[in-house]
Enzyme design. Sequence first.
Site, PDB file in Angstrom:
ATOM      1  N   ARG A   1       0.743  -1.344  -0.154  1.00 41.87           N
ATOM      2  CA  ARG A   1       0.216   0.168  -0.015  1.00 41.87           C
ATOM      3  C   ARG A   1       0.969   1.240  -0.015  1.00 41.87           C
ATOM      4  NH1 ARG A   1      -4.709   0.177   4.198  1.00 41.87           N
ATOM      5  NH2 ARG A   1      -5.474   1.762   2.927  1.00 41.87           N
TER       6      ARG A   1
ATOM      7  N   CYS B   1      -1.128   5.855   9.180  1.00 41.58           N
ATOM      8  CA  CYS B   1      -1.597   4.493   8.489  1.00 41.58           C
ATOM      9  C   CYS B   1      -2.743   4.707   7.535  1.00 41.58           C
ATOM     10  CB  CYS B   1      -1.638   3.508   9.820  1.00 41.58           C
ATOM     11  SG  CYS B   1      -3.186   4.019  10.512  1.00 41.58           S
TER      12      CYS B   1
END
Length: 283
Positions: A180, A238
């Site tokens: 990611r 995050c």
Amino acid sequence: MNAIISASDLATALAGEAPPVLLDVRWQLSVAKAAGEPSFDGRAEYAAGHIPGAVFVDLDRELAGPPGAGGRHPLPDLEVFGAAMRRAGVSAGRPVVVYDGGQGWAAARAWWLLRWTGHPEVSVLDGGLTAWEGPLSVEAPSPEAGDFRPAPGATGLLDADGAAALARTGVLFDARAGERYRGDVEPIDRVGGHIPGAVSAPTTGNVAADGRFRPADELAARFASLGASGGTEVGVYCGSGVSGAHEVLALAVAGIPAALYVGSWSEWSSDPERPVAVGPDPQ
């Protein structure tokens, strides 16, 4: 009180004359949340069995505000959060222990919020419920109401501008999976990639195979190898401020203070005017 507590030490504390308040924050991210559906919140699992005396806390409703411009898990309304903590029996002068199903992300979110709002003694059960070897209960307790009143600002908090600045002047860790960070895949947010200048540091590197945190010296060495040493200012983000709290907790175990960008990638990537970097970590 240490940032983490072992199951054996928790059992001893619960058997003592002044046991800690115990919060069960079982929760699991659902990719369906991007489509507006709720995450799995663990309420049924709590009802089926929890550590005796634990009170269930709902991450989506009590540890976060509604999804929106501030991300998928923005800061909660402090009145809602404070009321939830008092309902659970949380008081400023009594230690708190938080646990989840074992991943540690949800428990760390509760730990971070309590620390950020001024509670002085909060620990996460290392390894979560899977590490607990004691009895379980199906009885929901009715604790005496606590007196905790959130006073935000006790620990570091970043907004989008602060995160961008820290990526240039200090160390900004991206706690998501490497794919990611690189932008290879993005199952939830508008676009893949990372905040320019951020360093990839997946939370999976902070724990051993059993889900417990690695020793403090190993964590310190890991973060030093990624640039967090010598008094460098450190921040973490995050996807939506949950697994990032787990990284802040790991940094605390290593003795390294760090700020959390709560909006994280879900907020950052929602604005097409913000820059996005892709590819591997230049370090």
